[in-house]
Design a protein around this motif. Structure first.
Motif, PDB file in Angstrom:
ATOM      1  N   GLU A  32       1.732  -8.122   0.581  1.00  0.00           N
ATOM      2  CA  GLU A  32       0.517  -7.725  -0.115  1.00  0.00           C
ATOM      3  C   GLU A  32       0.247  -8.648  -1.298  1.00  0.00           C
ATOM      4  N   SER A  33       1.297  -9.080  -1.988  1.00  0.00           N
ATOM      5  CA  SER A  33       1.089  -9.989  -3.113  1.00  0.00           C
ATOM      6  C   SER A  33       0.606 -11.355  -2.621  1.00  0.00           C
ATOM      7  N   ILE A  34       1.147 -11.815  -1.488  1.00  0.00           N
ATOM      8  CA  ILE A  34       0.689 -13.082  -0.913  1.00  0.00           C
ATOM      9  C   ILE A  34      -0.763 -12.951  -0.469  1.00  0.00           C
ATOM     10  N   ALA A  35      -1.083 -11.852   0.204  1.00  0.00           N
ATOM     11  CA  ALA A  35      -2.446 -11.635   0.705  1.00  0.00           C
ATOM     12  C   ALA A  35      -3.437 -11.563  -0.442  1.00  0.00           C
ATOM     13  N   GLY A  36      -2.973 -11.122  -1.607  1.00  0.00           N
ATOM     14  CA  GLY A  36      -3.857 -11.038  -2.774  1.00  0.00           C
ATOM     15  C   GLY A  36      -4.165 -12.382  -3.385  1.00  0.00           C
ATOM     16  N   LYS A  37      -3.513 -13.436  -2.911  1.00  0.00           N
ATOM     17  CA  LYS A  37      -3.729 -14.770  -3.458  1.00  0.00           C
ATOM     18  C   LYS A  37      -4.506 -15.684  -2.515  1.00  0.00           C
ATOM     19  N   VAL A  38      -4.841 -15.201  -1.333  1.00  0.00           N
ATOM     20  CA  VAL A  38      -5.576 -16.007  -0.361  1.00  0.00           C
ATOM     21  C   VAL A  38      -7.067 -15.744  -0.540  1.00  0.00           C
ATOM     22  N   PRO A  39      -7.816 -16.750  -1.049  1.00  0.00           N
ATOM     23  CA  PRO A  39      -9.243 -16.532  -1.341  1.00  0.00           C
ATOM     24  C   PRO A  39     -10.054 -16.019  -0.160  1.00  0.00           C
ATOM     25  N   VAL A  40      -9.793 -16.543   1.030  1.00  0.00           N
ATOM     26  CA  VAL A  40     -10.566 -16.114   2.205  1.00  0.00           C
ATOM     27  C   VAL A  40     -10.349 -14.629   2.470  1.00  0.00           C
ATOM     28  N   LEU A  41      -9.100 -14.171   2.363  1.00  0.00           N
ATOM     29  CA  LEU A  41      -8.815 -12.757   2.608  1.00  0.00           C
ATOM     30  C   LEU A  41      -9.440 -11.880   1.532  1.00  0.00           C
ATOM     31  N   LEU A  42      -9.500 -12.372   0.308  1.00  0.00           N
ATOM     32  CA  LEU A  42     -10.116 -11.603  -0.771  1.00  0.00           C
ATOM     33  C   LEU A  42     -11.603 -11.401  -0.507  1.00  0.00           C
ATOM     34  N   GLU A  43     -12.234 -12.381   0.158  1.00  0.00           N
ATOM     35  CA  GLU A  43     -13.651 -12.260   0.488  1.00  0.00           C
ATOM     36  C   GLU A  43     -13.879 -11.270   1.629  1.00  0.00           C
ATOM     37  N   ILE A  44     -12.887 -11.127   2.510  1.00  0.00           N
ATOM     38  CA  ILE A  44     -13.039 -10.256   3.681  1.00  0.00           C
ATOM     39  C   ILE A  44     -12.949  -8.784   3.283  1.00  0.00           C
ATOM     40  N   THR A  45     -11.952  -8.434   2.483  1.00  0.00           N
ATOM     41  CA  THR A  45     -11.745  -7.030   2.124  1.00  0.00           C
ATOM     42  C   THR A  45     -10.993  -6.919   0.799  1.00  0.00           C
ATOM     43  N   THR A  46     -11.172  -5.811   0.128  1.00  0.00           N
ATOM     44  CA  THR A  46     -10.430  -5.557  -1.111  1.00  0.00           C
ATOM     45  C   THR A  46      -9.172  -4.733  -0.843  1.00  0.00           C
ATOM     46  N   ASP A  47      -9.041  -4.239   0.370  1.00  0.00           N
ATOM     47  CA  ASP A  47      -7.885  -3.411   0.740  1.00  0.00           C
ATOM     48  C   ASP A  47      -6.666  -4.298   1.010  1.00  0.00           C
ATOM     49  N   GLU A  48      -5.593  -4.131   0.227  1.00  0.00           N
ATOM     50  CA  GLU A  48      -4.392  -4.952   0.366  1.00  0.00           C
ATOM     51  C   GLU A  48      -3.788  -4.857   1.752  1.00  0.00           C
ATOM     52  N   LYS A  49      -3.698  -3.657   2.286  1.00  0.00           N
ATOM     53  CA  LYS A  49      -3.082  -3.470   3.606  1.00  0.00           C
ATOM     54  C   LYS A  49      -3.914  -4.139   4.704  1.00  0.00           C
ATOM     55  N   GLU A  50      -5.219  -4.105   4.573  1.00  0.00           N
ATOM     56  CA  GLU A  50      -6.081  -4.751   5.565  1.00  0.00           C
ATOM     57  C   GLU A  50      -5.919  -6.268   5.497  1.00  0.00           C
ATOM     58  N   ARG A  51      -5.737  -6.806   4.299  1.00  0.00           N
ATOM     59  CA  ARG A  51      -5.500  -8.251   4.173  1.00  0.00           C
ATOM     60  C   ARG A  51      -4.190  -8.635   4.854  1.00  0.00           C
ATOM     61  N   VAL A  52      -3.150  -7.806   4.693  1.00  0.00           N
ATOM     62  CA  VAL A  52      -1.875  -8.061   5.366  1.00  0.00           C
ATOM     63  C   VAL A  52      -2.079  -8.016   6.878  1.00  0.00           C
TER      64      VAL A  52
END
Length: 74
Positions: A32-52
């Protein structure tokens, strides 16, 4: 005898399962911490689990086809 074996199994298995759960939770927090640092994933969703989930799906998609097949053996 059945009750005794059940108690013995719980005494032996429970600590192992607790350790695995703690390891899984640590890995989840790390992902989740890694996913919170990927700009593309941050644009897709704000949900940490969904980014993972997006990260994991991407890794699965990069695997060769024979390794992606679910045989139901796991």
């Amino acid at each position: 005898m059945k009750a005794w074996l059940s108690i013995l199994a719980v005494q032996r298995c429970f600590p192992v399962m607790q350790k695995r759960l703690q390891e899984m939770e640590t890995q989840s927090r790390h992902l989740e911490s890694i996913a919170g640092k990927v700009p593309v994933l941050l644009e897709i969703t704000t949900d940490e689990k969904e980014r993972v989930n997006f990260m994991v799906r991407g890794e699965i998609d990069d695997m060769p086809e024979p390794h992606r097949q679910n045989h139901g053996d796991a």
